[in-house]
Design a protein around this motif. Structure first.
Motif, PDB file in Angstrom:
ATOM      1  N   ARG A   1       0.839  -1.175   0.000  1.00 36.66           N
ATOM      2  CA  ARG A   1       0.000   0.000   0.000  1.00 36.66           C
ATOM      3  C   ARG A   1       0.888   1.243   0.000  1.00 36.66           C
ATOM      4  NH1 ARG A   1      -5.118   1.251   3.823  1.00 36.66           N
ATOM      5  NH2 ARG A   1      -5.337   3.383   3.146  1.00 36.66           N
ATOM      6  N   ILE A   2       0.596   2.152  -0.863  1.00 38.20           N
ATOM      7  CA  ILE A   2       1.336   3.411  -0.919  1.00 38.20           C
ATOM      8  C   ILE A   2       0.757   4.354   0.128  1.00 38.20           C
ATOM      9  CG2 ILE A   2       1.875   5.425  -2.320  1.00 38.20           C
ATOM     10  CD1 ILE A   2       1.803   3.559  -4.754  1.00 38.20           C
ATOM     11  N   ALA A   3       1.605   4.847   1.020  1.00 36.79           N
ATOM     12  CA  ALA A   3       1.169   5.761   2.078  1.00 36.79           C
ATOM     13  C   ALA A   3       1.554   7.204   1.766  1.00 36.79           C
ATOM     14  CB  ALA A   3       1.770   5.342   3.414  1.00 36.79           C
ATOM     15  N   ALA A   4       2.596   7.402   0.962  1.00 39.86           N
ATOM     16  CA  ALA A   4       3.048   8.754   0.611  1.00 39.86           C
ATOM     17  C   ALA A   4       3.667   8.709  -0.780  1.00 39.86           C
ATOM     18  CB  ALA A   4       4.062   9.269   1.623  1.00 39.86           C
ATOM     19  N   PHE A   5       3.580   9.835  -1.490  1.00 39.79           N
ATOM     20  CA  PHE A   5       4.127   9.884  -2.843  1.00 39.79           C
ATOM     21  C   PHE A   5       4.551  11.303  -3.183  1.00 39.79           C
ATOM     22  CE2 PHE A   5      -0.176  11.263  -3.325  1.00 39.79           C
ATOM     23  CZ  PHE A   5      -0.107  12.243  -4.299  1.00 39.79           C
ATOM     24  N   THR A   6       5.367  11.423  -4.212  1.00 36.84           N
ATOM     25  CA  THR A   6       5.663  12.706  -4.843  1.00 36.84           C
ATOM     26  C   THR A   6       5.737  12.475  -6.343  1.00 36.84           C
ATOM     27  OG1 THR A   6       7.095  14.646  -4.844  1.00 36.84           O
ATOM     28  CG2 THR A   6       8.190  12.531  -4.614  1.00 36.84           C
ATOM     29  N   LEU A   7       5.224  13.413  -7.091  1.00 42.23           N
ATOM     30  CA  LEU A   7       5.285  13.377  -8.550  1.00 42.23           C
ATOM     31  C   LEU A   7       6.130  14.556  -8.999  1.00 42.23           C
ATOM     32  CD1 LEU A   7       1.498  12.772  -9.281  1.00 42.23           C
ATOM     33  CD2 LEU A   7       3.326  11.065  -9.274  1.00 42.23           C
ATOM     34  N   ASN A   8       7.038  14.309  -9.927  1.00 37.73           N
ATOM     35  CA  ASN A   8       7.936  15.368 -10.388  1.00 37.73           C
ATOM     36  C   ASN A   8       7.841  15.534 -11.898  1.00 37.73           C
ATOM     37  OD1 ASN A   8       9.379  16.019  -7.864  1.00 37.73           O
ATOM     38  ND2 ASN A   8      10.018  13.897  -8.005  1.00 37.73           N
ATOM     39  N   GLY A   9       7.842  16.780 -12.311  1.00 44.38           N
ATOM     40  CA  GLY A   9       8.018  17.118 -13.715  1.00 44.38           C
ATOM     41  C   GLY A   9       9.470  17.496 -13.933  1.00 44.38           C
ATOM     42  N   ARG A  10       9.848  17.611 -15.181  1.00 43.84           N
ATOM     43  CA  ARG A  10      11.243  17.917 -15.495  1.00 43.84           C
ATOM     44  C   ARG A  10      11.294  18.983 -16.575  1.00 43.84           C
ATOM     45  NH1 ARG A  10      15.904  13.561 -17.009  1.00 43.84           N
ATOM     46  NH2 ARG A  10      17.435  15.093 -17.612  1.00 43.84           N
ATOM     47  N   GLY A  11      12.224  19.902 -16.437  1.00 47.75           N
ATOM     48  CA  GLY A  11      12.394  20.956 -17.425  1.00 47.75           C
ATOM     49  C   GLY A  11      13.650  21.745 -17.126  1.00 47.75           C
ATOM     50  N   ASN A  12      13.704  22.957 -17.643  1.00 47.80           N
ATOM     51  CA  ASN A  12      14.831  23.849 -17.398  1.00 47.80           C
ATOM     52  C   ASN A  12      14.312  25.144 -16.800  1.00 47.80           C
ATOM     53  OD1 ASN A  12      17.368  22.634 -18.401  1.00 47.80           O
ATOM     54  ND2 ASN A  12      16.135  22.411 -20.250  1.00 47.80           N
ATOM     55  N   PHE A  13      15.038  25.675 -15.841  1.00 50.91           N
ATOM     56  CA  PHE A  13      14.713  26.958 -15.240  1.00 50.91           C
ATOM     57  C   PHE A  13      16.006  27.727 -15.091  1.00 50.91           C
ATOM     58  CE2 PHE A  13      13.927  29.821 -11.647  1.00 50.91           C
ATOM     59  CZ  PHE A  13      12.792  30.472 -12.122  1.00 50.91           C
ATOM     60  N   ASN A  14      16.068  28.897 -15.674  1.00 48.31           N
ATOM     61  CA  ASN A  14      17.295  29.715 -15.672  1.00 48.31           C
ATOM     62  C   ASN A  14      18.487  28.932 -16.200  1.00 48.31           C
ATOM     63  OD1 ASN A  14      16.024  32.013 -14.706  1.00 48.31           O
ATOM     64  ND2 ASN A  14      16.433  31.506 -12.572  1.00 48.31           N
ATOM     65  N   GLY A  15      18.237  28.101 -17.194  1.00 52.15           N
ATOM     66  CA  GLY A  15      19.316  27.368 -17.846  1.00 52.15           C
ATOM     67  C   GLY A  15      19.798  26.123 -17.123  1.00 52.15           C
ATOM     68  N   LEU A  16      19.146  25.753 -16.034  1.00 54.52           N
ATOM     69  CA  LEU A  16      19.569  24.564 -15.281  1.00 54.52           C
ATOM     70  C   LEU A  16      18.514  23.467 -15.361  1.00 54.52           C
ATOM     71  CD1 LEU A  16      20.957  26.191 -12.014  1.00 54.52           C
ATOM     72  CD2 LEU A  16      22.278  25.168 -13.869  1.00 54.52           C
ATOM     73  N   PRO A  17      18.943  22.204 -15.507  1.00 53.05           N
ATOM     74  CA  PRO A  17      17.989  21.105 -15.458  1.00 53.05           C
ATOM     75  C   PRO A  17      17.276  21.113 -14.102  1.00 53.05           C
ATOM     76  CG  PRO A  17      20.131  20.346 -16.241  1.00 53.05           C
ATOM     77  CD  PRO A  17      20.314  21.738 -15.728  1.00 53.05           C
ATOM     78  N   THR A  18      15.947  21.090 -14.146  1.00 56.56           N
ATOM     79  CA  THR A  18      15.151  21.323 -12.949  1.00 56.56           C
ATOM     80  C   THR A  18      14.064  20.263 -12.805  1.00 56.56           C
ATOM     81  OG1 THR A  18      15.509  23.690 -13.231  1.00 56.56           O
ATOM     82  CG2 THR A  18      13.705  23.042 -11.795  1.00 56.56           C
ATOM     83  N   ALA A  19      13.846  19.820 -11.583  1.00 60.78           N
ATOM     84  CA  ALA A  19      12.693  18.982 -11.258  1.00 60.78           C
ATOM     85  C   ALA A  19      11.662  19.875 -10.587  1.00 60.78           C
ATOM     86  CB  ALA A  19      13.090  17.841 -10.329  1.00 60.78           C
ATOM     87  N   TYR A  20      10.405  19.661 -10.930  1.00 57.13           N
ATOM     88  CA  TYR A  20       9.298  20.426 -10.365  1.00 57.13           C
ATOM     89  C   TYR A  20       8.405  19.493  -9.562  1.00 57.13           C
ATOM     90  CZ  TYR A  20      10.718  23.739 -13.942  1.00 57.13           C
ATOM     91  OH  TYR A  20      11.446  24.602 -14.724  1.00 57.13           O
ATOM     92  N   ASP A  21       8.099  19.880  -8.351  1.00 57.81           N
ATOM     93  CA  ASP A  21       7.163  19.117  -7.528  1.00 57.81           C
ATOM     94  C   ASP A  21       5.766  19.399  -8.067  1.00 57.81           C
ATOM     95  OD1 ASP A  21       5.467  18.042  -5.657  1.00 57.81           O
ATOM     96  OD2 ASP A  21       6.440  18.961  -3.940  1.00 57.81           O
ATOM     97  N   THR A  22       5.207  18.435  -8.776  1.00 57.24           N
ATOM     98  CA  THR A  22       3.875  18.627  -9.346  1.00 57.24           C
ATOM     99  C   THR A  22       2.786  18.034  -8.467  1.00 57.24           C
ATOM    100  OG1 THR A  22       4.084  16.611 -10.671  1.00 57.24           O
ATOM    101  CG2 THR A  22       4.787  18.686 -11.686  1.00 57.24           C
TER     102      THR A  22
END
Length: 69
Positions: A1-22
């Motif tokens: 059973r999953i009790a906790a999760f996080t979903l991340n998007g990926r892109g660039n912000f200010n020229g740096l590879p960035t993960a976004y907490d979606t």
């Protein structure tokens, strides 16, 4: 059973590879146990391996969510 999760998007912000907490969540019965923070900590090596150099989250977050960071 999953009790906790996080979903991340990926892109660039200010020229740096960035993960976004979606999306992050914890089932009510498991809240207050630090599970969201543990999920995030567990994900850091995988994000780094994927070349992520920074992590961005929402500007407005709930107080329980804020405490998990």
């Amino acid at each position: 059973r999953i009790a906790a999760f996080t979903l991340n998007g990926r892109g660039n912000f200010n020229g740096l590879p960035t993960a976004y907490d979606t999306g992050t969540g914890t089932l009510e019965a498991y809240r207050g146990q630090g599970l969201a923070a543990k999920v995030f900590e567990h994900s850091i090596p995988y994000l780094r391996e994927a070349g992520i150099r920074q992590y961005l989250s929402l500007i407005h977050i709930s107080e329980p969510t804020r405490r998990s960071y």
